[in-house]
Design a protein around this motif. Structure first.
Motif: not given
Lengths: 244, 249
Positions: A1-6, A98-106, B93-101, A93-96
């Motif tokens: 879930m955290k990956d989806v959020w990122t 879902l994350g993309k879909f949710k962002a565009a849905a927002t 911003g990109f590096l922060n994203f990379g670190a979070e992921i 791949l799923w978290s990516v």
């Protein structure tokens, strides 16, 4: 879930750090209002509801504008090669997806919510059934999500955003017009009633209008959910197949 | 460490990687040489878990990339060939994203990003949008991304491509330094880089390893002391008619 959020955060900030989200939201608001006040006869109809003045015209606006929001989701990653970064991060791949879909849905949630002045106006002029209006809004949002999931699937096929826009708009336009009344009257002359009913059950209007009228039916929710889930699963299958 | 065994990749009827086997130990910098289209990038894409191999096995620090990709990918930092980046983001911003992921957050994230910016000399462009960067900075931003989580294994696909001689020198020094504590696999077709940065080098041609050894051994093998001569002896030029392909099945 955290990956989806990122992923969600990145995609959403990319929509709003560029003109695309603003441009589409403004065009959407303009078009939906123009339709409501001209073709929809919002003022002259003297009807304290939004069903036939406002919601009826939304599918026509959404069928071309929703693909414009979704077209970059995978096409851009495929074109710039960032899909190779995504594919080597320790996330599924799923978290990516879902994350993309949710962002565009927002983005669409914001756009549709911003039509609220028409809701204030109708309450000021008369006494509408606000639950029916809420149901109409839910229908509009579900329709946007449905078109979005189709666009996401198409964008997984191509690195060219223009092709993605044209193909996914064509599919959405097809879904809208295949069951638009004047067209239905045409082909109901040639097809038997069973075939006609089968086609209308597959298209947008039957399901969207029942929500716009304020009716919550299970079959409508299943229609929206099944297209969304099938498109997201398809996206995942296409992206996996592309790598091998 | 990286252990690759009998790695094969077929695209349709074309055999891109042909039963390749090699290992890279900790503290080693392995240079991957070969003409364009020899299968270097394809091999690296399979080792990083981006492309599934047709057959063969890949283990990163003992974890199989094929059976447990998520765990294996955690050990790897990867710089793809074209140094792809999200152009709408800033460098930070990109590096922060990379670190979070990569699962970092809070103070650890900030520390990782600051360290990567320092290692790759990105201070002057940290707040700049990526689409305004020159090629050298783009490359280093992508390299910084691969170092964020302090990976045990670094896989760099042509890390010095498109850089000016000063930047090339910096990156080679960096690879050397990182190689002391990490496993580094990098590809290049600049032969002088082998002596400047590698502890060992292999030459790949048509998906197979044709030469394997330390830079000194390679030089001795050439007969003339020149790596260019050896390279030309063992690899096929794309202007030559293609030899009939052997069936690998």
């Amino acid at each position: 879930m955290k990956d989806v959020w990122t992923i969600y955060k990145r995609e959403l900030s990319s929509y709003f750090s560029q003109p695309i989200a603003y441009a589409i939201i403004i065009i959407f608001l303009l078009l939906s209002m123009v339709f409501a006040f001209t073709l929809g006869n919002f003022i002259e109809a003297g009807d304290a509801s939004l069903t036939y003045s406002f919601f009826l015209y939304l599918p026509f606006v959404l069928m071309v504008l929703v693909p414009a929001v979704g077209m970059r989701l995978w096409s851009e990653e495929l074109r710039t090669g960032t899909v190779e970064l995504i594919g080597t991060y320790p996330i599924s791949l799923w978290s990516v997806i879902l994350g993309k879909f949710k962002a565009a849905a927002t983005v669409w949630f914001i756009a549709i919510t911003l039509t609220f002045p028409i809701w204030i106006t109708v309450n000021w002029l008369g006494e509408p059934d606000n639950l029916a209006i809420l149901s109409g809004y839910i229908g509009a949002y579900l329709l946007a999500c449905t078109f979005l999931s189709i666009t996401l699937l198409v964008s997984a096929f191509t690195r060219d955003q223009v092709i993605c826009l044209i193909v996914s708009s064509a599919i959405c336009i097809g879904l809208v017009f295949a069951t638009f009344d004047p067209f239905v009257r045409q082909y109901s002359k040639t097809f038997s009633p069973e075939v006609k009913d089968a086609i209308t059950a597959l298209g947008v209007w039957d399901h969207f209008l029942s929500l716009a009228r304020g009716a919550f039916r299970l079959q409508d929710l299943i229609w929206f959910a099944s297209i969304i889930v099938a498109s997201l699963l398809g996206t995942s299958a296409i992206l996996s197949a592309k790598r091998s | 460490m990286i252990e690759v065994e009998n790695l094969t990749k077929r695209f349709g009827s074309k055999l891109a990687v042909d039963h390749l086997s090699f290992t890279v130990e900790k503290g080693e910098v392995l240079g991957f040489l070969g003409p364009n289209g020899a299968g270097k990038s394809t091999t690296m894409r399979m080792v990083t878990g981006f492309l599934p191999p047709t057959s063969g096995s890949i283990r990163i620090c003992g974890t199989s990339v094929i059976d447990d990709p998520k765990a294996a990918k955690r050990h790897i930092g990867y710089l793809p060939e074209s140094a792809p980046l999200y152009n709408d983001m800033t460098v930070t911003g990109f590096l922060n994203f990379g670190a979070e992921i990569r699962g970092l957050s809070g103070a650890a994230k900030k520390e990782a990003v600051d360290k990567a910016i320092e290692t790759c000399f990105l201070e002057s462009v940290a707040r700049q949008s990526i689409d305004t960067l020159s090629k050298g900075y783009r490359h280093r931003t992508c390299l910084a991304q691969s170092l964020l989580h302090d990976p045990e294994v670094l896989i760099l696909d042509e890390p010095t491509d498109g850089l000016d001689p000063n930047q090339k020198h910096e990156v080679r020094q960096l690879i050397r330094r990182l190689g002391e504590t990490k496993v580094v696999l990098f590809s290049t077709h600049i032969l002088e880089e082998v002596e400047a940065a590698c502890t060992r080098a292999v030459i790949v041609d048509r998906g197979k390893i044709v030469v394997d050894g330390t830079p000194e051994e390679l030089k001795a093998k050439s007969g003339t002391g020149s790596l260019t001569d050896l390279f030309r002896q063992v690899t096929t030029r794309d202007t030559e008619p293609e030899a009939p392909e052997e069936d690998a099945a």
